[in-house]
Design an enzyme around this catalytic site. Structure first.
Site, short mmCIF file in Angstrom:
data_model
loop_
_atom_site.label_atom_id
_atom_site.label_comp_id
_atom_site.label_asym_id
_atom_site.label_seq_id
_atom_site.Cartn_x
_atom_site.Cartn_y
_atom_site.Cartn_z
N SER A 50 -4.66 26.40 -3.42
CA SER A 50 -3.90 26.12 -4.63
C SER A 50 -2.47 26.62 -4.47
O SER A 50 -2.16 27.37 -3.56
CB SER A 50 -4.54 26.79 -5.85
OG SER A 50 -4.21 28.16 -5.89
N GLY A 51 -1.63 26.21 -5.39
CA GLY A 51 -0.22 26.58 -5.33
C GLY A 51 0.14 27.75 -6.21
O GLY A 51 1.32 27.95 -6.53
#
Length: 196
Positions: A50-51
């Site tokens: 994920s970011g």
């Protein structure tokens, strides 16, 4: 020009071989470990999915996490990987933004993803912490995830193997052709000197 192509070919082959060996080694260590996490020299190797930690850690990167030892001190600013309280199989990597202490001893850590607007809902106890993030390998996580799929195995293991074999066959054919040319060149002067 041929020398440059040979050097470039050798360099590309060496890089691909190192990546392939590293990926296979990580897959083997992941299957052998009790927690299912690949490791190298005791450090955990994890793909970022994920970011939440961008721009410091991007989606598709791989992080190298030093497992937490009893004498490790976790400080504000450290990036830690921990198990989610409600889903222990889920790993989260966030930055420590606060420390909850009881009688001067740290008991929990307030964490936040660099790219998130708010801190995580619940503090992280020390028992949830897997380790402290030490290094980052950009984009290697994409390759690692790709290698887990059948198409990845074919394209990154079998296809390069076939390509290497084809290159070796090509070299053998070139050597044979050069030897035949050399034999013809030796015969031609002898044929030219023989009486008619």
């Amino acid at each position: 020009m041929k020398l440059v192509l040979r050097i470039l070919n050798g360099a590309v082959t060496a890089v691909l071989a190192v990546i392939l060996v590293a990926t296979v080694a990580l897959a083997i260590t992941a299957r052998r470990s009790q927690d299912g996490m690949p490791s190298v020299l005791g450090y955990k190797v994890l793909s970022v999915l994920s970011g939440s930690m961008e721009p410091a850690i991007k989606t598709g990167d791989v992080i190298i996490v030093e497992p937490l030892k009893p004498d490790h001190e976790i400080k504000e600013g450290d990036v830690i990987t921990f198990r989610a309280a409600d889903a222990p199989e889920m790993l989260i990597t966030h930055r420590v933004v606060g420390i909850v202490s009881v009688n001067g001893e740290p008991t929990a850590y307030v964490t936040k993803g660099d790219n998130n607007d708010a801190v995580d809902l619940s503090p992280v106890s020390r028992s949830q912490v897997v380790g402290i993030q030490r290094w980052r390998v950009p984009y290697y996580g994409y390759l690692r995830e790709f290698m887990r799929k059948p198409v990845g195995i074919v394209s990154l293991v079998i296809a390069p193997g076939v390509l290497l074999i084809a290159m070796e066959i090509r070299k053998i054919v070139q050597v044979v052709m050069e030897e035949e040319r050399a034999k013809k060149a030796e015969k031609e002067p002898a044929d030219a000197q023989s009486p008619s």
